[in-house]
Design a protein around this motif. Structure first.
Motif, PDB file in Angstrom:
ATOM      1  N   GLN A   1     -12.655   4.969 -19.099  1.00  0.00           N
ATOM      2  CA  GLN A   1     -12.233   6.302 -19.512  1.00  0.00           C
ATOM      3  C   GLN A   1     -12.254   6.410 -21.043  1.00  0.00           C
ATOM      4  O   GLN A   1     -12.114   5.393 -21.740  1.00  0.00           O
ATOM      5  CB  GLN A   1     -10.828   6.588 -19.003  1.00  0.00           C
TER       6      GLN A   1
ATOM      7  N   SER B   1     -16.426   7.881 -19.380  1.00  0.00           N
ATOM      8  CA  SER B   1     -16.274   9.171 -18.714  1.00  0.00           C
ATOM      9  C   SER B   1     -14.923   9.238 -18.018  1.00  0.00           C
ATOM     10  O   SER B   1     -14.406   8.226 -17.551  1.00  0.00           O
ATOM     11  CB  SER B   1     -17.394   9.367 -17.696  1.00  0.00           C
ATOM     12  N   SER B   2     -14.382  10.443 -17.973  1.00  0.00           N
ATOM     13  CA  SER B   2     -13.132  10.638 -17.243  1.00  0.00           C
ATOM     14  C   SER B   2     -13.430  11.085 -15.819  1.00  0.00           C
ATOM     15  O   SER B   2     -12.506  11.285 -15.023  1.00  0.00           O
ATOM     16  CB  SER B   2     -12.260  11.666 -17.955  1.00  0.00           C
TER      17      SER B   2
END
Length: 121
Positions: A13, A120-121
């Protein structure tokens, strides 16, 4: 035969950390300048960080300064890249390489198969 194997990539994340590792064999790491490069989809490969053998000078790409740290452990024949405060724009395939210098620019000479880093979240 020169052999370079990267590991440690993955999905993380934004704001997270990863530590990339590079195992080398077939040559004496002490004798080489080394570095990490990355290539994002649709973009050219760029030097992220390099360590020059003869004086230990370290180069960092401006966008990773203060977040990434390169290190080498010659006795282990390994090179590491500690990546903190990762951003989506750090997403790329990361390659470890022996390097040569063209002026002050480090360029990849022999590299491994790469390891994917996705932020990436």
């Amino acid at each position: 035969q020169v052999h370079i194997v990267e590991s440690g990539g993955g999905l993380v994340q934004p704001g997270g950390s990863l530590r990339l590792s590079c195992a080398t064999s077939g040559f004496t790491l002490d004798y080489y300048s080394v570095g990490w490069f990355r290539q994002a989809p649709g973009k050219e490969r760029e030097a992220v960080s390099c360590i020059r053998r003869h004086d230990g000078d370290i180069y960092y790409l401006d966008s990773v300064k203060g977040r990434f740290t390169i290190s080498r452990h010659n006795a282990e024949a390994r090179i590491y890249l500690q990546m903190n405060s990762l951003k989506p724009e750090d997403t790329a395939v990361y390659y470890c390489a022996t390097v040569y210098y063209s002026g002050n620019l480090c360029r990849a000479e022999t590299w491994g198969q790469g390891t994917q880093v996705t932020v990436s979240s």
